[in-house]
Design a protein around this motif. Structure first.
Motif, PDB file in Angstrom:
ATOM      1  N   MET A   1       0.875  -1.403  -0.137  1.00  0.00           N
ATOM      2  CA  MET A   1      -0.132  -0.210  -0.297  1.00  0.00           C
ATOM      3  C   MET A   1       1.004   1.442   0.113  1.00  0.00           C
ATOM      4  SD  MET A   1      -3.577   0.901   2.167  1.00  0.00           S
ATOM      5  CE  MET A   1      -1.975   0.755   4.200  1.00  0.00           C
ATOM      6  N   GLU A   2       0.621   2.326  -0.973  1.00  0.00           N
ATOM      7  CA  GLU A   2       1.063   3.380  -0.714  1.00  0.00           C
ATOM      8  C   GLU A   2       0.251   4.334  -1.536  1.00  0.00           C
ATOM      9  OE1 GLU A   2       4.220   6.252  -4.519  1.00  0.00           O
ATOM     10  OE2 GLU A   2       3.093   3.606  -4.896  1.00  0.00           O
ATOM     11  N   GLU A   3       0.601   5.690   0.080  1.00  0.00           N
ATOM     12  CA  GLU A   3       0.105   7.026  -0.215  1.00  0.00           C
ATOM     13  C   GLU A   3       0.581   7.379  -1.370  1.00  0.00           C
ATOM     14  OE1 GLU A   3      -1.293  10.530   2.856  1.00  0.00           O
ATOM     15  OE2 GLU A   3       0.544   9.188   3.559  1.00  0.00           O
ATOM     16  N   VAL A   4      -0.050   7.549  -1.928  1.00  0.00           N
ATOM     17  CA  VAL A   4       0.088   8.504  -3.437  1.00  0.00           C
ATOM     18  C   VAL A   4      -0.535   9.799  -3.885  1.00  0.00           C
ATOM     19  CG1 VAL A   4      -0.153   6.383  -4.808  1.00  0.00           C
ATOM     20  CG2 VAL A   4      -1.900   6.849  -4.430  1.00  0.00           C
ATOM     21  N   TYR A   5      -1.449  10.100  -2.716  1.00  0.00           N
ATOM     22  CA  TYR A   5      -1.917  11.996  -2.370  1.00  0.00           C
ATOM     23  C   TYR A   5      -2.127  11.595  -1.068  1.00  0.00           C
ATOM     24  CZ  TYR A   5      -4.631  16.004  -3.468  1.00  0.00           C
ATOM     25  OH  TYR A   5      -4.484  17.347  -3.491  1.00  0.00           O
ATOM     26  N   PRO A   6      -1.773  12.825  -0.821  1.00  0.00           N
ATOM     27  CA  PRO A   6      -2.679  13.322   0.703  1.00  0.00           C
ATOM     28  C   PRO A   6      -3.573  12.755   1.260  1.00  0.00           C
ATOM     29  CG  PRO A   6      -1.281  15.055   0.505  1.00  0.00           C
ATOM     30  CD  PRO A   6      -1.570  13.982  -0.740  1.00  0.00           C
ATOM     31  N   GLY A   7      -4.281  11.063   2.078  1.00  0.00           N
ATOM     32  CA  GLY A   7      -5.464  11.025   1.626  1.00  0.00           C
ATOM     33  C   GLY A   7      -5.958  10.062   0.770  1.00  0.00           C
ATOM     34  N   ILE A   8      -5.173   9.544  -0.248  1.00  0.00           N
ATOM     35  CA  ILE A   8      -5.169   8.802  -0.874  1.00  0.00           C
ATOM     36  C   ILE A   8      -4.294   7.430  -0.775  1.00  0.00           C
ATOM     37  CG2 ILE A   8      -5.874   7.856  -3.492  1.00  0.00           C
ATOM     38  CD1 ILE A   8      -7.339  11.052  -3.720  1.00  0.00           C
ATOM     39  N   TYR A   9      -4.289   5.799  -0.874  1.00  0.00           N
ATOM     40  CA  TYR A   9      -3.906   5.018  -0.918  1.00  0.00           C
ATOM     41  C   TYR A   9      -3.587   4.099  -1.709  1.00  0.00           C
ATOM     42  CZ  TYR A   9      -2.642   6.251   3.877  1.00  0.00           C
ATOM     43  OH  TYR A   9      -2.675   6.995   4.356  1.00  0.00           O
ATOM     44  N   ARG A  10      -3.075   4.132  -2.417  1.00  0.00           N
ATOM     45  CA  ARG A  10      -2.530   2.994  -3.867  1.00  0.00           C
ATOM     46  C   ARG A  10      -2.557   1.056  -3.368  1.00  0.00           C
ATOM     47  NH1 ARG A  10       0.489   4.705  -8.229  1.00  0.00           N
ATOM     48  NH2 ARG A  10       2.180   3.679  -7.403  1.00  0.00           N
ATOM     49  N   LEU A  11      -3.490   0.589  -3.345  1.00  0.00           N
ATOM     50  CA  LEU A  11      -3.289  -1.243  -3.455  1.00  0.00           C
ATOM     51  C   LEU A  11      -2.612  -1.604  -4.731  1.00  0.00           C
ATOM     52  CD1 LEU A  11      -5.637   0.380  -1.299  1.00  0.00           C
ATOM     53  CD2 LEU A  11      -5.429  -1.743  -0.557  1.00  0.00           C
ATOM     54  N   TYR A  28      -4.586  -1.681 -10.052  1.00  0.00           N
ATOM     55  CA  TYR A  28      -3.899  -0.805  -9.008  1.00  0.00           C
ATOM     56  C   TYR A  28      -6.087  -0.983  -8.397  1.00  0.00           C
ATOM     57  CZ  TYR A  28       0.298   0.074  -9.815  1.00  0.00           C
ATOM     58  OH  TYR A  28       1.978  -0.086 -10.159  1.00  0.00           O
ATOM     59  N   PHE A  29      -6.010  -0.566  -7.415  1.00  0.00           N
ATOM     60  CA  PHE A  29      -7.330   0.199  -6.798  1.00  0.00           C
ATOM     61  C   PHE A  29      -7.102   0.844  -5.305  1.00  0.00           C
ATOM     62  CE2 PHE A  29      -6.238  -3.904  -5.169  1.00  0.00           C
ATOM     63  CZ  PHE A  29      -7.233  -4.557  -3.987  1.00  0.00           C
ATOM     64  N   TYR A  30      -7.595   1.625  -5.171  1.00  0.00           N
ATOM     65  CA  TYR A  30      -7.847   3.303  -4.212  1.00  0.00           C
ATOM     66  C   TYR A  30      -8.266   3.368  -3.494  1.00  0.00           C
ATOM     67  CZ  TYR A  30      -4.713   4.529  -8.270  1.00  0.00           C
ATOM     68  OH  TYR A  30      -3.751   4.707  -9.233  1.00  0.00           O
ATOM     69  N   ILE A  48     -11.896   2.202  -4.405  1.00  0.00           N
ATOM     70  CA  ILE A  48     -12.397   2.213  -5.688  1.00  0.00           C
ATOM     71  C   ILE A  48     -12.250   1.239  -6.379  1.00  0.00           C
ATOM     72  CG2 ILE A  48     -11.938   3.602  -7.439  1.00  0.00           C
ATOM     73  CD1 ILE A  48     -12.044   6.104  -6.161  1.00  0.00           C
ATOM     74  N   ASP A  49     -12.506  -0.185  -6.820  1.00  0.00           N
ATOM     75  CA  ASP A  49     -12.264  -1.370  -6.981  1.00  0.00           C
ATOM     76  C   ASP A  49     -11.523  -2.531  -6.048  1.00  0.00           C
ATOM     77  OD1 ASP A  49     -13.513  -0.980  -9.207  1.00  0.00           O
ATOM     78  OD2 ASP A  49     -11.771  -0.233 -10.658  1.00  0.00           O
ATOM     79  N   THR A  50     -11.970  -3.204  -6.357  1.00  0.00           N
ATOM     80  CA  THR A  50     -11.417  -4.310  -4.632  1.00  0.00           C
ATOM     81  C   THR A  50     -10.107  -5.346  -5.855  1.00  0.00           C
ATOM     82  OG1 THR A  50     -12.994  -6.324  -6.086  1.00  0.00           O
ATOM     83  CG2 THR A  50     -13.743  -3.960  -4.390  1.00  0.00           C
TER      84      THR A  50
END
Length: 352
Positions: A1-11, A28-30, A48-50
Protein backbone atom coordinates in the motif's frame (compact mmCIF):
# COMPACT_ATOMS: atom_id res chain seq x y z
CA UNK A 1 0.00 0.00 0.00
CA UNK A 2 1.31 3.42 -0.98
CA UNK A 3 -0.02 6.92 -0.27
CA UNK A 4 -0.07 8.49 -3.74
CA UNK A 5 -1.80 11.72 -2.68
CA UNK A 6 -2.54 13.05 0.81
CA UNK A 7 -5.42 10.89 2.00
CA UNK A 8 -5.42 8.50 -1.01
CA UNK A 9 -3.79 5.07 -0.83
CA UNK A 10 -3.01 2.79 -3.76
CA UNK A 11 -3.23 -0.99 -3.46
CA UNK A 12 -2.24 -3.58 -6.03
CA UNK A 13 -3.29 -7.09 -6.93
CA UNK A 14 -2.36 -9.89 -9.34
CA UNK A 15 -4.31 -12.92 -10.55
CA UNK A 16 -1.80 -15.29 -8.89
CA UNK A 17 1.65 -15.47 -7.36
CA UNK A 18 2.98 -16.61 -10.73
CA UNK A 19 1.61 -13.47 -12.38
CA UNK A 20 3.02 -11.35 -9.56
CA UNK A 21 6.52 -12.74 -10.00
CA UNK A 22 6.36 -11.99 -13.73
CA UNK A 23 4.80 -8.56 -13.21
CA UNK A 24 1.87 -9.25 -15.55
CA UNK A 25 -1.85 -8.41 -15.24
CA UNK A 26 -1.29 -6.05 -12.35
CA UNK A 27 -4.27 -3.97 -11.25
CA UNK A 28 -4.34 -0.96 -8.96
CA UNK A 29 -7.24 0.10 -6.76
CA UNK A 30 -7.59 2.99 -4.34
CA UNK A 31 -8.62 3.61 -0.74
CA UNK A 32 -9.77 6.93 0.75
CA UNK A 33 -10.06 6.70 4.56
CA UNK A 34 -12.84 8.69 6.21
CA UNK A 35 -11.96 11.56 8.56
CA UNK A 36 -11.64 11.07 12.30
CA UNK A 37 -13.95 13.08 14.58
CA UNK A 38 -13.01 14.50 17.99
CA UNK A 39 -13.93 11.18 19.61
CA UNK A 40 -11.57 9.23 17.40
CA UNK A 41 -14.38 7.71 15.36
CA UNK A 42 -13.67 7.42 11.65
CA UNK A 43 -16.31 8.37 9.12
CA UNK A 44 -17.16 6.16 6.17
CA UNK A 45 -14.27 5.29 3.87
CA UNK A 46 -14.25 4.62 0.13
CA UNK A 47 -12.58 1.77 -1.75
CA UNK A 48 -12.47 2.26 -5.53
CA UNK A 49 -12.56 -1.27 -6.99
CA UNK A 50 -11.35 -4.38 -5.19
CA UNK A 51 -8.88 -6.35 -7.31
CA UNK A 52 -9.07 -10.04 -8.25
CA UNK A 53 -11.06 -12.88 -6.72
CA UNK A 54 -7.98 -14.44 -5.09
CA UNK A 55 -6.85 -15.12 -1.54
CA UNK A 56 -3.86 -12.79 -1.94
CA UNK A 57 -6.16 -10.06 -3.24
CA UNK A 58 -8.44 -10.45 -0.24
CA UNK A 59 -5.46 -10.29 2.12
CA UNK A 60 -4.26 -7.08 0.42
CA UNK A 61 -7.60 -5.38 1.01
CA UNK A 62 -8.12 -6.50 4.59
CA UNK A 63 -4.57 -5.69 5.70
CA UNK A 64 -4.92 -2.20 4.23
CA UNK A 65 -8.18 -1.64 6.08
CA UNK A 66 -6.83 -2.93 9.38
CA UNK A 67 -3.62 -0.93 9.00
CA UNK A 68 -5.63 2.29 8.68
CA UNK A 69 -8.11 1.39 11.40
CA UNK A 70 -11.06 1.05 9.00
CA UNK A 71 -13.89 -1.33 9.87
CA UNK A 72 -15.41 -3.17 6.91
CA UNK A 73 -18.82 -2.16 8.27
CA UNK A 74 -17.80 1.48 7.71
CA UNK A 75 -16.57 0.91 4.15
CA UNK A 76 -18.20 1.91 0.88
CA UNK A 77 -16.97 0.22 -2.31
CA UNK A 78 -17.41 1.77 -5.75
CA UNK A 79 -17.14 -0.78 -8.57
CA UNK A 80 -16.13 1.12 -11.70
CA UNK A 81 -17.11 -1.79 -13.95
CA UNK A 82 -17.96 -5.46 -13.55
CA UNK A 83 -14.75 -7.19 -14.67
CA UNK A 84 -12.96 -9.77 -12.57
CA UNK A 85 -9.89 -7.64 -11.85
CA UNK A 86 -12.02 -4.79 -10.51
CA UNK A 87 -14.81 -6.48 -8.56
CA UNK A 88 -13.32 -9.82 -7.50
CA UNK A 89 -13.61 -9.12 -3.76
CA UNK A 90 -16.95 -7.29 -3.84
CA UNK A 91 -18.97 -10.30 -2.64
CA UNK A 92 -16.53 -10.93 0.24
CA UNK A 93 -16.64 -7.33 1.43
CA UNK A 94 -20.43 -7.27 1.07
CA UNK A 95 -20.73 -10.37 3.26
CA UNK A 96 -18.52 -8.66 5.86
CA UNK A 97 -20.79 -5.61 5.99
CA UNK A 98 -19.48 -3.17 3.38
CA UNK A 99 -21.83 -1.21 1.10
CA UNK A 100 -21.26 -1.83 -2.61
CA UNK A 101 -22.11 0.75 -5.29
CA UNK A 102 -22.23 0.19 -9.05
CA UNK A 103 -23.93 1.58 -12.14
CA UNK A 104 -26.89 -0.78 -12.87
CA UNK A 105 -26.00 -0.62 -16.59
CA UNK A 106 -23.19 -3.04 -15.74
CA UNK A 107 -25.82 -5.73 -15.23
CA UNK A 108 -27.41 -5.26 -18.65
CA UNK A 109 -25.45 -8.35 -19.72
CA UNK A 110 -24.14 -11.32 -17.76
CA UNK A 111 -21.57 -12.14 -20.47
CA UNK A 112 -19.23 -9.78 -22.27
CA UNK A 113 -16.32 -12.10 -23.27
CA UNK A 114 -13.80 -10.63 -20.83
CA UNK A 115 -15.21 -11.91 -17.55
CA UNK A 116 -17.23 -15.00 -16.76
CA UNK A 117 -20.19 -14.51 -14.44
CA UNK A 118 -20.87 -17.77 -12.66
CA UNK A 119 -24.53 -18.00 -13.69
CA UNK A 120 -26.71 -19.94 -16.08
CA UNK A 121 -27.82 -16.60 -17.52
CA UNK A 122 -24.24 -15.91 -18.63
CA UNK A 123 -24.05 -19.25 -20.41
CA UNK A 124 -27.34 -18.65 -22.21
CA UNK A 125 -26.22 -15.19 -23.27
CA UNK A 126 -22.91 -16.52 -24.53
CA UNK A 127 -24.72 -18.92 -26.89
CA UNK A 128 -26.76 -16.00 -28.25
CA UNK A 129 -23.60 -13.92 -28.76
CA UNK A 130 -21.79 -16.77 -30.50
CA UNK A 131 -24.71 -17.23 -32.87
CA UNK A 132 -24.71 -13.49 -33.68
CA UNK A 133 -21.04 -13.57 -34.65
CA UNK A 134 -21.36 -16.75 -36.70
CA UNK A 135 -20.03 -19.38 -34.28
CA UNK A 136 -22.58 -22.20 -34.11
CA UNK A 137 -22.27 -25.97 -33.72
CA UNK A 138 -23.25 -26.40 -37.37
CA UNK A 139 -21.19 -23.61 -38.90
CA UNK A 140 -18.04 -23.73 -36.70
CA UNK A 141 -18.19 -27.08 -34.86
CA UNK A 142 -14.58 -27.20 -33.61
CA UNK A 143 -14.58 -23.61 -32.41
CA UNK A 144 -17.99 -24.03 -30.80
CA UNK A 145 -16.68 -27.07 -28.93
CA UNK A 146 -13.65 -25.06 -27.76
CA UNK A 147 -16.00 -22.56 -26.11
CA UNK A 148 -17.88 -25.39 -24.40
CA UNK A 149 -14.68 -26.95 -23.07
CA UNK A 150 -13.35 -23.61 -21.78
CA UNK A 151 -16.63 -22.88 -20.02
CA UNK A 152 -16.58 -26.29 -18.37
CA UNK A 153 -13.03 -25.70 -17.19
CA UNK A 154 -13.73 -22.24 -15.80
CA UNK A 155 -16.96 -23.29 -14.11
CA UNK A 156 -15.31 -26.27 -12.46
CA UNK A 157 -14.51 -26.10 -8.73
CA UNK A 158 -10.84 -26.97 -9.25
CA UNK A 159 -10.17 -24.42 -11.96
CA UNK A 160 -6.74 -22.81 -11.75
CA UNK A 161 -8.21 -19.81 -13.58
CA UNK A 162 -10.69 -19.00 -10.81
CA UNK A 163 -9.65 -15.35 -11.01
CA UNK A 164 -11.51 -15.05 -14.32
CA UNK A 165 -14.80 -15.52 -12.55
CA UNK A 166 -17.08 -12.72 -11.38
CA UNK A 167 -18.95 -13.90 -8.28
CA UNK A 168 -22.42 -12.49 -7.70
CA UNK A 169 -22.81 -9.57 -5.31
CA UNK A 170 -25.54 -7.15 -4.32
CA UNK A 171 -25.12 -3.40 -4.72
CA UNK A 172 -26.80 -0.03 -4.45
CA UNK A 173 -27.11 1.94 -7.70
CA UNK A 174 -24.80 4.84 -8.42
CA UNK A 175 -25.41 7.04 -11.45
CA UNK A 176 -23.31 9.49 -13.47
CA UNK A 177 -23.51 12.97 -12.04
CA UNK A 178 -23.83 11.89 -8.42
CA UNK A 179 -21.33 13.42 -6.00
CA UNK A 180 -19.81 11.21 -3.32
CA UNK A 181 -18.34 12.86 -0.20
CA UNK A 182 -15.53 11.29 1.81
CA UNK A 183 -13.67 13.57 4.17
CA UNK A 184 -12.24 16.45 2.17
CA UNK A 185 -12.88 14.71 -1.17
CA UNK A 186 -15.97 15.44 -3.26
CA UNK A 187 -16.06 12.96 -6.11
CA UNK A 188 -18.34 13.33 -9.11
CA UNK A 189 -19.32 10.08 -10.83
CA UNK A 190 -18.19 10.32 -14.47
CA UNK A 191 -19.88 8.36 -17.27
CA UNK A 192 -17.10 6.50 -19.12
CA UNK A 193 -18.88 3.84 -21.23
CA UNK A 194 -17.13 1.99 -24.02
CA UNK A 195 -14.99 -0.60 -22.27
CA UNK A 196 -18.31 -1.71 -20.76
CA UNK A 197 -21.85 -0.36 -21.06
CA UNK A 198 -21.93 1.28 -17.66
CA UNK A 199 -18.32 1.96 -16.69
CA UNK A 200 -17.88 5.00 -14.46
CA UNK A 201 -14.93 6.96 -13.12
CA UNK A 202 -14.57 9.59 -10.40
CA UNK A 203 -13.39 13.20 -10.51
CA UNK A 204 -12.69 15.66 -7.72
CA UNK A 205 -13.31 18.84 -9.69
CA UNK A 206 -11.74 21.14 -7.08
CA UNK A 207 -8.62 19.09 -6.38
CA UNK A 208 -8.32 18.10 -10.08
CA UNK A 209 -8.06 14.39 -9.40
CA UNK A 210 -9.50 11.70 -11.68
CA UNK A 211 -9.88 7.92 -11.46
CA UNK A 212 -10.57 6.97 -15.12
CA UNK A 213 -11.25 3.23 -14.54
CA UNK A 214 -10.24 1.28 -17.68
CA UNK A 215 -11.15 4.03 -20.11
CA UNK A 216 -7.63 5.47 -20.07
CA UNK A 217 -4.65 3.12 -19.82
CA UNK A 218 -1.20 4.15 -20.96
CA UNK A 219 0.07 1.89 -23.73
CA UNK A 220 -3.12 -0.17 -23.95
CA UNK A 221 -6.26 0.20 -26.04
CA UNK A 222 -9.19 -0.89 -23.86
CA UNK A 223 -11.19 -3.64 -25.50
CA UNK A 224 -14.82 -2.88 -26.38
CA UNK A 225 -16.91 -6.00 -25.63
CA UNK A 226 -20.01 -5.68 -27.84
CA UNK A 227 -22.49 -8.52 -27.35
CA UNK A 228 -25.54 -7.33 -29.29
CA UNK A 229 -26.44 -4.91 -32.08
CA UNK A 230 -26.81 -1.17 -31.65
CA UNK A 231 -24.81 -0.79 -28.43
CA UNK A 232 -22.57 1.85 -30.10
CA UNK A 233 -19.67 1.08 -27.74
CA UNK A 234 -16.84 2.25 -30.01
CA UNK A 235 -18.60 5.58 -30.40
CA UNK A 236 -19.04 5.74 -26.64
CA UNK A 237 -15.40 4.88 -25.95
CA UNK A 238 -14.25 7.68 -28.25
CA UNK A 239 -16.69 10.07 -26.54
CA UNK A 240 -15.41 9.04 -23.09
CA UNK A 241 -11.79 9.56 -24.13
CA UNK A 242 -12.70 12.93 -25.62
CA UNK A 243 -14.35 13.91 -22.31
CA UNK A 244 -11.20 13.04 -20.37
CA UNK A 245 -8.76 14.80 -22.69
CA UNK A 246 -10.97 17.90 -23.09
CA UNK A 247 -12.13 18.49 -19.51
CA UNK A 248 -9.50 16.77 -17.39
CA UNK A 249 -6.14 16.99 -19.17
CA UNK A 250 -4.76 19.09 -16.29
CA UNK A 251 -5.73 16.54 -13.62
CA UNK A 252 -3.77 13.98 -11.69
CA UNK A 253 -4.96 10.82 -13.46
CA UNK A 254 -4.80 7.71 -11.27
CA UNK A 255 -5.16 4.84 -13.69
CA UNK A 256 -5.96 1.27 -12.68
CA UNK A 257 -3.19 -0.54 -14.56
CA UNK A 258 -0.12 1.59 -14.08
CA UNK A 259 1.30 4.72 -12.49
CA UNK A 260 -0.27 8.17 -12.73
CA UNK A 261 -0.75 9.39 -16.31
CA UNK A 262 0.97 12.71 -17.03
CA UNK A 263 0.03 13.20 -20.69
CA UNK A 264 -3.73 12.70 -20.64
CA UNK A 265 -4.39 14.12 -24.09
CA UNK A 266 -1.57 12.17 -25.74
CA UNK A 267 -2.65 8.91 -24.09
CA UNK A 268 -6.27 9.40 -25.15
CA UNK A 269 -5.27 10.32 -28.72
CA UNK A 270 -3.14 7.18 -29.05
CA UNK A 271 -6.08 4.97 -28.04
CA UNK A 272 -8.38 6.74 -30.49
CA UNK A 273 -5.78 6.42 -33.26
CA UNK A 274 -5.34 2.69 -32.58
CA UNK A 275 -9.07 2.18 -33.04
CA UNK A 276 -9.09 4.26 -36.19
CA UNK A 277 -6.35 2.06 -37.68
CA UNK A 278 -8.21 -1.11 -36.82
CA UNK A 279 -11.47 0.32 -38.18
CA UNK A 280 -9.73 0.80 -41.54
CA UNK A 281 -8.35 -2.73 -41.41
CA UNK A 282 -11.78 -4.22 -40.77
CA UNK A 283 -13.26 -2.02 -43.50
CA UNK A 284 -10.72 -3.43 -45.97
CA UNK A 285 -11.61 -6.95 -44.84
CA UNK A 286 -15.30 -6.37 -45.58
CA UNK A 287 -14.42 -5.03 -49.03
CA UNK A 288 -12.52 -8.22 -49.96
CA UNK A 289 -15.78 -10.09 -50.52
CA UNK A 290 -18.97 -9.16 -52.32
CA UNK A 291 -20.96 -11.71 -50.33
CA UNK A 292 -22.05 -10.89 -46.77
CA UNK A 293 -19.75 -12.32 -44.09
CA UNK A 294 -20.13 -13.17 -40.42
CA UNK A 295 -18.12 -11.39 -37.75
CA UNK A 296 -15.93 -14.47 -37.38
CA UNK A 297 -15.17 -14.54 -41.11
CA UNK A 298 -14.35 -10.82 -41.14
CA UNK A 299 -12.09 -11.27 -38.11
CA UNK A 300 -10.03 -13.99 -39.82
CA UNK A 301 -9.34 -11.66 -42.76
CA UNK A 302 -8.97 -8.46 -40.74
CA UNK A 303 -6.46 -9.95 -38.31
CA UNK A 304 -4.73 -12.15 -40.89
CA UNK A 305 -5.29 -15.34 -38.91
CA UNK A 306 -3.72 -18.47 -40.36
CA UNK A 307 -5.08 -21.11 -37.97
CA UNK A 308 -7.59 -21.72 -35.22
CA UNK A 309 -6.42 -21.27 -31.60
CA UNK A 310 -4.77 -24.40 -30.19
CA UNK A 311 -3.95 -23.41 -26.59
CA UNK A 312 -5.91 -21.76 -23.78
CA UNK A 313 -3.82 -18.59 -24.15
CA UNK A 314 -4.35 -18.27 -27.90
CA UNK A 315 -8.04 -19.10 -27.45
CA UNK A 316 -8.51 -16.27 -24.94
CA UNK A 317 -6.79 -13.89 -27.38
CA UNK A 318 -9.05 -15.22 -30.14
CA UNK A 319 -12.11 -14.42 -27.99
CA UNK A 320 -10.91 -10.84 -27.60
CA UNK A 321 -10.36 -10.48 -31.35
CA UNK A 322 -13.85 -11.82 -32.02
CA UNK A 323 -15.62 -9.37 -29.73
CA UNK A 324 -13.45 -6.47 -30.89
CA UNK A 325 -14.29 -7.26 -34.52
CA UNK A 326 -17.99 -7.30 -33.59
CA UNK A 327 -17.55 -3.83 -32.06
CA UNK A 328 -15.73 -2.51 -35.13
CA UNK A 329 -18.22 -3.79 -37.72
CA UNK A 330 -21.03 -2.36 -35.61
CA UNK A 331 -19.22 1.00 -35.63
CA UNK A 332 -18.87 0.84 -39.42
CA UNK A 333 -22.58 0.06 -39.66
CA UNK A 334 -23.39 2.93 -37.26
CA UNK A 335 -21.45 5.30 -39.50
CA UNK A 336 -23.20 4.07 -42.66
CA UNK A 337 -20.15 2.51 -44.32
CA UNK A 338 -21.43 -1.07 -44.52
CA UNK A 339 -24.70 -2.97 -44.49
CA UNK A 340 -25.96 -5.46 -41.92
CA UNK A 341 -28.28 -8.42 -42.41
CA UNK A 342 -29.71 -11.00 -40.01
CA UNK A 343 -30.58 -14.60 -40.75
CA UNK A 344 -31.72 -17.05 -38.07
CA UNK A 345 -30.05 -15.03 -35.32
CA UNK A 346 -26.74 -14.69 -37.22
CA UNK A 347 -25.45 -11.31 -38.36
CA UNK A 348 -23.85 -10.72 -41.75
CA UNK A 349 -22.06 -7.60 -42.94
CA UNK A 350 -21.27 -6.44 -46.48
CA UNK A 351 -20.01 -3.40 -48.33
CA UNK A 352 -22.61 -1.03 -49.71
Amino acid sequence: MEEVYPGIYRLEAYPSEQHKSSGTQQVYFYLIPGDMDENGTRGRSLLIDTGYFTESGRTEVLEALWGLGIRVADLDVLITHKHNDHCGQAHVLEEMGARIFMNPEEDAHAYDCISLSVTERAMREQKDVLRRVGVTSAREPELYEDFRVLNEMLMGPDSEDIYLKVPNFGYEPVLPGQVLHYGDFHLTVLPLPGHTRGQVGLADEEKRLVFPADCLIRGVSPIVPTVETDEHLVRKLIASLTLLKTNYSDCSMFQMHGPEIADVKGTADKIIASYQRKILSIMRAVKTCYDPMTVKEIMVIGYGLQKEPDTVETFLTFKMMLTKTFSLVEYLFDEGYIERFEDDGMLFYAQK
